[in-house]
Design a protein around this motif. Structure first.
Motif, mmCIF file in Angstrom:
data_model
loop_
_atom_site.group_PDB
_atom_site.id
_atom_site.type_symbol
_atom_site.label_atom_id
_atom_site.label_comp_id
_atom_site.label_asym_id
_atom_site.label_seq_id
_atom_site.Cartn_x
_atom_site.Cartn_y
_atom_site.Cartn_z
ATOM 1 N N GLU A 1 -29.120 -51.511 34.635
ATOM 2 C CA GLU A 1 -28.036 -50.883 33.885
ATOM 3 C C GLU A 1 -28.029 -49.371 34.094
ATOM 4 O OE1 GLU A 1 -28.533 -52.138 29.842
ATOM 5 O OE2 GLU A 1 -27.805 -54.161 30.240
ATOM 6 N N THR A 2 -29.218 -48.765 34.117
ATOM 7 C CA THR A 2 -29.311 -47.318 34.337
ATOM 8 C C THR A 2 -28.842 -46.966 35.743
ATOM 9 O OG1 THR A 2 -31.206 -47.253 32.844
ATOM 10 C CG2 THR A 2 -30.887 -45.345 34.250
ATOM 11 N N HIS A 3 -29.226 -47.781 36.718
ATOM 12 C CA HIS A 3 -28.801 -47.556 38.101
ATOM 13 C C HIS A 3 -27.285 -47.632 38.193
ATOM 14 C CE1 HIS A 3 -28.101 -48.170 42.347
ATOM 15 N NE2 HIS A 3 -29.371 -47.837 42.617
ATOM 16 N N MET A 4 -26.684 -48.593 37.540
ATOM 17 C CA MET A 4 -25.231 -48.741 37.580
ATOM 18 C C MET A 4 -24.558 -47.543 36.901
ATOM 19 S SD MET A 4 -22.858 -51.843 36.130
ATOM 20 C CE MET A 4 -23.070 -51.374 34.431
ATOM 21 N N ALA A 5 -25.111 -47.113 35.750
ATOM 22 C CA ALA A 5 -24.521 -45.973 35.041
ATOM 23 C C ALA A 5 -24.626 -44.700 35.876
ATOM 24 C CB ALA A 5 -25.209 -45.788 33.693
#
Length: 140
Positions: free
Chosen positions: A103-107
């Motif tokens: 999720e952090t990578h996507m954000a």
């Protein structure tokens, strides 16, 4: 004893309606030697009951000894359960960390994309500003 009374008691006995005293009376009659010929078939039943009442089992019964020590088995089962719960907990934590990382990578990739768009837009604005300044300086 009169035969009619014995036949009535026998009928009650077969219907399971006799008292203990009546059953004792029937037992005494059928264990005697003067049983009516048509009732001699019941004599074997009462003879069996009186003979089986005195039977006793005299052999010794050997019980098998318990080969397992169940205390150690329960301790081992508890340890296995604790290890499996701990392993499951660790796997669950690992999956949660991977999900948070994804999720952090996507954000961050969305932020990077938007920053690139912003950089391009600022570059266009800068170019617009310099062009505007050139135009307005010429007319002054």
């Amino acid at each position: 004893m009169e035969l009619a009374n014995i036949e009535k008691l026998l009928e009650k006995y077969l219907n399971a309606e006799t008292t203990i005293a009546e059953e004792n009376e029937l037992k005494a009659y059928f264990l005697s030697d003067n049983v009516a010929p048509h009732l001699q078939e019941y004599q074997g039943v009462f003879n069996y009951f009186s003979a089986s009442k005195n039977e006793r089992y005299t052999k010794t019964i050997q019980l098998k000894s318990q080969p397992w020590n169940w205390k150690w088995l329960t301790v081992a089962a508890s340890l296995i359960l604790l290890i499996s719960v701990y392993t499951g907990y660790e796997k669950n934590q690992e999956r949660k960390a991977e999900k948070i990382y994804a999720e952090t990578h996507m954000a961050l990739s969305m932020l990077s994309t938007n920053l690139q768009k912003g950089t391009v837009a600022i570059g266009e604005l800068q170019e617009f500003e310099t062009t505007k300044n050139k135009i307005f300086k010429q007319f002054k």
